[in-house]
Design a protein around this motif. Sequence first.
Motif, PDB file in Angstrom:
ATOM      1  N   ALA A   1      11.524 -55.899 -22.088  1.00 28.56           N
ATOM      2  CA  ALA A   1      11.560 -56.854 -23.206  1.00 28.56           C
ATOM      3  C   ALA A   1      12.480 -58.012 -22.894  1.00 28.56           C
ATOM      4  O   ALA A   1      12.207 -59.154 -23.254  1.00 28.56           O
ATOM      5  CB  ALA A   1      12.004 -56.155 -24.490  1.00 28.56           C
TER       6      ALA A   1
ATOM      7  N   GLU B   1      10.873 -60.935 -20.685  1.00 30.67           N
ATOM      8  CA  GLU B   1       9.772 -61.764 -21.150  1.00 30.67           C
ATOM      9  C   GLU B   1      10.148 -63.235 -20.977  1.00 30.67           C
ATOM     10  O   GLU B   1      11.232 -63.661 -21.371  1.00 30.67           O
ATOM     11  CB  GLU B   1       9.454 -61.487 -22.623  1.00 30.67           C
ATOM     12  CG  GLU B   1       8.923 -60.102 -22.877  1.00 30.67           C
ATOM     13  CD  GLU B   1       7.535 -59.892 -22.309  1.00 30.67           C
ATOM     14  OE1 GLU B   1       6.770 -60.871 -22.244  1.00 30.67           O
ATOM     15  OE2 GLU B   1       7.238 -58.761 -21.928  1.00 30.67           O
TER      16      GLU B   1
ATOM     17  N   ARG C   1      13.717 -57.575 -31.451  1.00 34.35           N
ATOM     18  CA  ARG C   1      12.526 -57.016 -30.827  1.00 34.35           C
ATOM     19  C   ARG C   1      12.622 -55.503 -30.975  1.00 34.35           C
ATOM     20  O   ARG C   1      13.665 -54.906 -30.694  1.00 34.35           O
ATOM     21  CB  ARG C   1      12.421 -57.366 -29.345  1.00 34.35           C
ATOM     22  CG  ARG C   1      12.395 -58.854 -29.069  1.00 34.35           C
ATOM     23  CD  ARG C   1      11.045 -59.440 -29.421  1.00 34.35           C
ATOM     24  NE  ARG C   1      11.151 -60.874 -29.549  1.00 34.35           N
ATOM     25  CZ  ARG C   1      10.615 -61.748 -28.736  1.00 34.35           C
ATOM     26  NH1 ARG C   1       9.910 -61.357 -27.734  1.00 34.35           N
ATOM     27  NH2 ARG C   1      10.749 -63.029 -28.941  1.00 34.35           N
TER      28      ARG C   1
ATOM     29  N   LYS D   1       3.448 -58.827 -33.977  1.00 40.33           N
ATOM     30  CA  LYS D   1       3.137 -58.324 -32.635  1.00 40.33           C
ATOM     31  C   LYS D   1       2.184 -59.310 -31.982  1.00 40.33           C
ATOM     32  O   LYS D   1       1.110 -59.577 -32.483  1.00 40.33           O
ATOM     33  CB  LYS D   1       2.489 -56.941 -32.667  1.00 40.33           C
ATOM     34  CG  LYS D   1       2.236 -56.431 -31.242  1.00 40.33           C
ATOM     35  CD  LYS D   1       1.472 -55.146 -31.234  1.00 40.33           C
ATOM     36  CE  LYS D   1       1.233 -54.660 -29.822  1.00 40.33           C
ATOM     37  NZ  LYS D   1       0.477 -55.566 -28.976  1.00 40.33           N
TER      38      LYS D   1
ATOM     39  N   ALA E   1       1.705 -57.719 -26.079  1.00 40.74           N
ATOM     40  CA  ALA E   1       3.143 -57.435 -26.071  1.00 40.74           C
ATOM     41  C   ALA E   1       3.353 -55.945 -26.302  1.00 40.74           C
ATOM     42  O   ALA E   1       2.581 -55.304 -27.004  1.00 40.74           O
ATOM     43  CB  ALA E   1       3.854 -58.244 -27.150  1.00 40.74           C
ATOM     44  N   HIS E   2       4.397 -55.414 -25.719  1.00 36.57           N
ATOM     45  CA  HIS E   2       4.723 -54.003 -25.897  1.00 36.57           C
ATOM     46  C   HIS E   2       5.844 -53.818 -26.927  1.00 36.57           C
ATOM     47  O   HIS E   2       6.476 -52.778 -26.970  1.00 36.57           O
ATOM     48  CB  HIS E   2       5.097 -53.373 -24.549  1.00 36.57           C
ATOM     49  CG  HIS E   2       6.287 -54.017 -23.908  1.00 36.57           C
ATOM     50  ND1 HIS E   2       6.217 -55.242 -23.293  1.00 36.57           N
ATOM     51  CD2 HIS E   2       7.559 -53.616 -23.807  1.00 36.57           C
ATOM     52  CE1 HIS E   2       7.412 -55.566 -22.845  1.00 36.57           C
ATOM     53  NE2 HIS E   2       8.241 -54.601 -23.139  1.00 36.57           N
TER      54      HIS E   2
ATOM     55  N   SER F   1       8.138 -58.476 -32.649  1.00 34.46           N
ATOM     56  CA  SER F   1       9.218 -59.411 -32.959  1.00 34.46           C
ATOM     57  C   SER F   1       9.500 -59.335 -34.451  1.00 34.46           C
ATOM     58  O   SER F   1       8.571 -59.266 -35.262  1.00 34.46           O
ATOM     59  CB  SER F   1       8.835 -60.847 -32.596  1.00 34.46           C
ATOM     60  OG  SER F   1       8.659 -60.965 -31.211  1.00 34.46           O
TER      61      SER F   1
END
Length: 124
Positions: free
Chosen positions: A21, A24, A40, A104, A108-109, A112
Amino acid sequence: MLEVLSGLDADKLLMAEIKAASKEESLDLLATEFNGPLLRVSGKGHMLFANVHGANLIRASKIMLGDLAPIDWQAPLQQSLEQTKPVTIDWPIDDEFFSLTFIKLPDAHYVSVFARHITSNYDE
């Protein structure tokens, strides 16, 4: 089916998620440009990142990076993972209120979480 990991394996997995994360490309830019709390949260509910304002918010809620997000974040977190629209809740902490928006991004894993201070909306 619940995934069960030993404490050491779970810690390694969590640290890998936190590192991913933080790498990114847009994370650093967004974190410095957004003038409010930005957090996050992993798909499994662990706190992965907080900008300066977000760090103050999670510190006030007695949470650290790597911990599970507050219990009242779990439902909106799950909703944001299952749909493409942002999910917003009002969240009280101490004597203050924040509007939290869970988003999301595709692929993305993490989710936010953007926070806005809205205590004045609750003042009598």
